[in-house]
Write a protein that holds these residues in place. Sequence first.
Motif, short mmCIF file in Angstrom:
data_model
loop_
_atom_site.label_atom_id
_atom_site.label_comp_id
_atom_site.label_asym_id
_atom_site.label_seq_id
_atom_site.Cartn_x
_atom_site.Cartn_y
_atom_site.Cartn_z
N ARG A 9 -6.40 48.99 -22.09
CA ARG A 9 -7.77 48.50 -22.25
C ARG A 9 -7.78 47.03 -22.68
NH1 ARG A 9 -11.39 48.95 -26.81
NH2 ARG A 9 -13.49 48.62 -26.09
N GLU A 10 -8.70 46.27 -22.07
CA GLU A 10 -8.83 44.85 -22.42
C GLU A 10 -9.82 44.72 -23.57
OE1 GLU A 10 -7.87 40.79 -21.60
OE2 GLU A 10 -7.00 42.64 -20.86
N LEU A 59 -14.87 39.94 -29.56
CA LEU A 59 -15.21 40.36 -30.92
C LEU A 59 -14.25 41.44 -31.41
CD1 LEU A 59 -19.10 40.51 -30.99
CD2 LEU A 59 -17.62 38.98 -32.26
N GLU A 60 -13.88 42.34 -30.48
CA GLU A 60 -12.98 43.45 -30.86
C GLU A 60 -11.59 42.92 -31.20
OE1 GLU A 60 -14.83 46.97 -28.03
OE2 GLU A 60 -13.33 45.59 -27.27
N LEU A 66 -9.28 43.63 -34.37
CA LEU A 66 -7.98 44.31 -34.24
C LEU A 66 -6.88 43.51 -34.95
CD1 LEU A 66 -6.51 46.67 -32.64
CD2 LEU A 66 -5.97 44.94 -30.96
N LEU A 67 -6.93 42.19 -34.78
CA LEU A 67 -5.94 41.33 -35.44
C LEU A 67 -6.07 41.43 -36.96
CD1 LEU A 67 -6.08 38.06 -33.30
CD2 LEU A 67 -4.33 39.83 -33.26
N PHE A 68 -7.34 41.50 -37.44
CA PHE A 68 -7.56 41.60 -38.88
C PHE A 68 -6.95 42.90 -39.41
CE2 PHE A 68 -10.28 43.47 -42.23
CZ PHE A 68 -9.90 42.64 -43.26
N CYS A 69 -7.22 44.02 -38.70
CA CYS A 69 -6.69 45.32 -39.15
C CYS A 69 -5.16 45.27 -39.18
CB CYS A 69 -7.15 46.44 -38.23
SG CYS A 69 -8.92 46.68 -38.31
N ALA A 101 -7.13 32.61 -34.03
CA ALA A 101 -5.85 33.16 -33.56
C ALA A 101 -6.07 34.00 -32.31
CB ALA A 101 -5.20 34.00 -34.65
N GLY A 102 -7.19 34.71 -32.25
CA GLY A 102 -7.50 35.53 -31.06
C GLY A 102 -7.54 34.67 -29.81
N TYR A 103 -8.19 33.51 -29.92
CA TYR A 103 -8.25 32.61 -28.75
C TYR A 103 -6.87 32.01 -28.45
CZ TYR A 103 -13.25 32.92 -28.13
OH TYR A 103 -14.50 33.39 -27.86
#
Lengths: 239, 251
Positions: free
Chosen positions: B2-3, B7-8, B12-15, B209-211
């Motif tokens: 899944r992509e 926002l997700e 996810l990175l935070f968790c 970091a997500g980007y």
Amino acid sequence: MLELKAISKTFGNRAVLRSVSLTLNRGQICFVLGRSGVGKSVLLKTIVGLIPQDSGEVWIQSEKTDPQNEEQMVSVRQKCGLVFQMPALLDSLTLQENLEFGLKPEKLARLGKYLDWVQLSRERLSRYPAEVSFGTQKKASVVRTLLREPQFILFDEPTTGLDPVSRQVTNQMIRNVVKESHSGCIVVSHDVQSAIELASTIILLDQGQVIFQGTPESFCSSEQPLARAFCNGMVLLDH
Amino acid sequence: MREWNQLEYPALLFCSSFVGFVSSLTRREIRGREIIKQIYECAVMSIPVISFSLGIVSLMSVLEFSWHMRVVLRQDALVPAFSLVLTIREVAPVVTAMLLASRVGASIAAEIGVMKITEQLDQLKLLAVSEVDYLLVPRWLGCLVANVALTLISIGIAGVVTIFIGARWMGYQPGEFYNSLLLFTTGYDLAGALVKSLCFGTLIPFVSAGYGLRCALGSQGVGEAATQAVARSSLLIIIIDLFINSLWWMP
């Protein structure tokens, strides 16, 4: 033994690898030749699970790998080291820190020997990657992989960007790896001369397919047009 | 597979980072040197630009409040206190976070983006080093501490500027100003500002970091990642600010 069985990989509509198979035993050197963009680097990344294949199987020491299983891939990557085409040293660490990063201290015992193999002086290890030449970075990246003493080492264009002397040093280093550590090596390269000097097996890739597989002698005498072109030191412009 | 959307993925990175941080705490493998380096990069290096900006914003808000109150009410007795309440609740946490997003967020996205295109992230995988532990946890803690510290510094600077303006141009004694401030400002306001700064200090590194982690190859991809990191962080800061305001201060 490292074995690839019918590996295929497609990016979008472009098939990069089409049913590529090969077998490599420890102590052997396999050169993978081919023009730019035929999937040579993708093949190496597939072996260590950085790019998962669409179909086909990778077997390392009789164990089938699963790129989705990160836990298993950690152990696969311990058995199978990859030296990238770019040095890929961590910018924020010195060369010494890069070499020690994530390494058990006892493995550093052989650092001196590996530095000698690639002719990298200890004085340069205190510098950051940005402060040394590309060739030095590349040598450090090779040493980083050697220190982990993998059973198989995958080299992605190890002599690209190096001067002729450093190229000879690299070739000698690969010989030493095979002779002393009895590792198996897959070398992706455009360097036919090195392939003929070092390889146990040469594989020629074109449009994602293996179009030649054999010994250096049979490669040189092959009637296959691309193999002949490589041997003659030129690549066909229109294949 | 899944992509994850934009926002997700930071969530996810935070968790993952939170789990990674707790796990490294239990293993006692906290990379203190790297965390201190990140705090220095985020906080100390941002002090000049944030101090200057907050000083100017405080000055402008006092003068604007004063002009409007004199026009409407013919007096501006409570302007310094009103102005500082606004600074504590809104201006200090939001402007600090926005400036941090543009300075540190862009830097995080670009640094991780370059690491991706130069195969350093792949190398981390080969070395069996988690990119979350190595890259995200220190940047998160650095940004978190920096944002809280800078917000408090901003409030202090805004206070000094407001007292100075009040004394220099409005004829207030610092004591009078202090008394009117106590009338309108409570610890609850300061707590609200700290909650905001904790939220923004967490948001900035993970969005950026997500980007960076998903940037397209090439220098254009890195540039795009840095731009998007700042734009998306700023937008989320405003939305979260509204959300916290509605929970914290609205009746």
